[in-house]
Design an enzyme around this catalytic site. Structure first.
Site, mmCIF file in Angstrom:
data_model
loop_
_atom_site.group_PDB
_atom_site.id
_atom_site.type_symbol
_atom_site.label_atom_id
_atom_site.label_comp_id
_atom_site.label_asym_id
_atom_site.label_seq_id
_atom_site.Cartn_x
_atom_site.Cartn_y
_atom_site.Cartn_z
ATOM 1 C CD GLU A 83 -1.743 -9.958 4.725
ATOM 2 O OE1 GLU A 83 -1.779 -9.041 5.576
ATOM 3 O OE2 GLU A 83 -2.229 -9.847 3.586
ATOM 4 C CG HIS A 117 0.588 -6.822 2.354
ATOM 5 N ND1 HIS A 117 -0.329 -5.980 1.795
ATOM 6 C CD2 HIS A 117 1.534 -7.062 1.397
ATOM 7 C CE1 HIS A 117 0.025 -5.716 0.542
ATOM 8 N NE2 HIS A 117 1.154 -6.354 0.281
ATOM 9 C CD GLU A 138 -1.983 -3.557 4.860
ATOM 10 O OE1 GLU A 138 -3.208 -3.366 4.662
ATOM 11 O OE2 GLU A 138 -1.338 -4.485 4.335
ATOM 12 C CG HIS A 183 -1.697 -1.376 1.209
ATOM 13 N ND1 HIS A 183 -2.784 -1.686 0.420
ATOM 14 C CD2 HIS A 183 -1.417 -2.506 1.913
ATOM 15 C CE1 HIS A 183 -3.151 -2.945 0.654
ATOM 16 N NE2 HIS A 183 -2.340 -3.471 1.548
HETATM 17 ZN ZN ZN Z 1 -2.201 -5.315 2.583
#
Ligand code: ZN
Length: 270
Positions: free
Chosen positions: A143, A79, A24, A10
């Site tokens: 993640e 992430h 995030e 992102h």
């Molecule tokens: Zn993400």
């Protein structure tokens, strides 16, 4: 040289997941930047590029195009999860078998991160994500906890957690790609101290352990003067002192400031 492409998820207009007062895009950039500086500072046979180094909007196509054009050996995408769960998981592309080299790299990174991240283990998984599908090299996406879970999010707000998660990724990459650690060369240049004033005891303790592991002499110093019947309390301020030389001090001050210790400074030893 091993070419490692780090992709902080992102950025810019795309905040990614949000929750518990954090975004995030900021956490992924903190983890990725720490991975970058550890790789560059501590390893000799590695080159690093990032899909972004600031709060920039970068499309998924741009990310994989950059890595492909550079001819990266590894694509590491960072992430943060959301959606009501908790814990850590990582992904490789759905078409890959569990016997593939990529799956082996995934397991190596998983093993390192899960011992350091202090979160529930959701396992190693496969998915048809763009960055995994369109990158020409081995690619793993991690993640690192759920931003909408209060317990996971409170860890993300802690610079010591960010750093230990980054370091765990690095150790995984080191093992998977046989990275060589730089030798600690005895320097003849001017002795310097690097100082971080005002840390909590646990922060000072974690940093002392980290810098000793990196070959420095580091000390946590209590800033409070205690009376005869007084005992140390959890909130008492500590200062971190790292003994080094001028050249290393310059780099360490930059590194520590990027890691969120904005009041770090270097001091010449008289
Ligand atoms: Zn993400």
């Amino acid at each position: 040289m091993v070419k490692i492409f780090i992709d902080p998820g992102h950025g810019g207009t795309d905040s990614g997941a949000v929750g518990n007062g954090i975004q995030e895009k900021n956490i992924t950039l903190q983890i990725a930047s720490a991975i970058q500086s550890i790789l560059i500072n501590e390893y000799s046979n590695v080159e690093v590029r990032m899909s972004r180094t600031g709060d920039e909007t970068v499309s998924l196509n741009q990310r994989t195009n950059m890595a492909n054009a550079w001819g990266a050996d590894f694509f590491l995408s960072i992430h943060i999860n959301s959606g009501g769960g908790r814990g850590y998981e990582d992904f490789i592309h759905s078409n890959l078998s569990s016997a593939s080299r990529t799956a082996q790299i995934q397991r190596t990174i998983h093993l390192e991160v899960i011992t350091k991240i202090d979160m529930v283990d959701r396992g190693s998984k496969k998915a048809d994500f763009h960055v995994l599908r369109e990158s020409n090299m081995d690619a793993v996406l991690t993640e690192n906890g759920f931003i909408d879970n209060a317990e996971d999010a409170s860890k993300m707000k802690n610079p010591a957690w960010v750093n230990s998660v980054a370091r765990a990724h690095v150790v995984g990459v080191e093992k998977a790609f046989n990275l060589q650690r730089k030798l600690q060369v005895q320097s003849q240049s001017t002795p310097y101290k690097v100082i971080i004033p005002n840390l909590a005891f646990w922060q000072a303790r974690a940093l002392v352990a980290e810098f000793e592991q990196r070959g420095f002499r580091a000390q946590g110093v209590a800033l409070k003067i205690y009376g005869p019947n007084e005992r140390a309390a959890a909130g008492d301020p500590y200062m971190l002192v790292i003994d080094t030389d001028f050249e290393n001090a310059k780099q360490l001050v930059i590194e520590l400031k990027t890691r969120g210790y904005s009041r770090t400074y270097g001091e010449k030893i008289l």
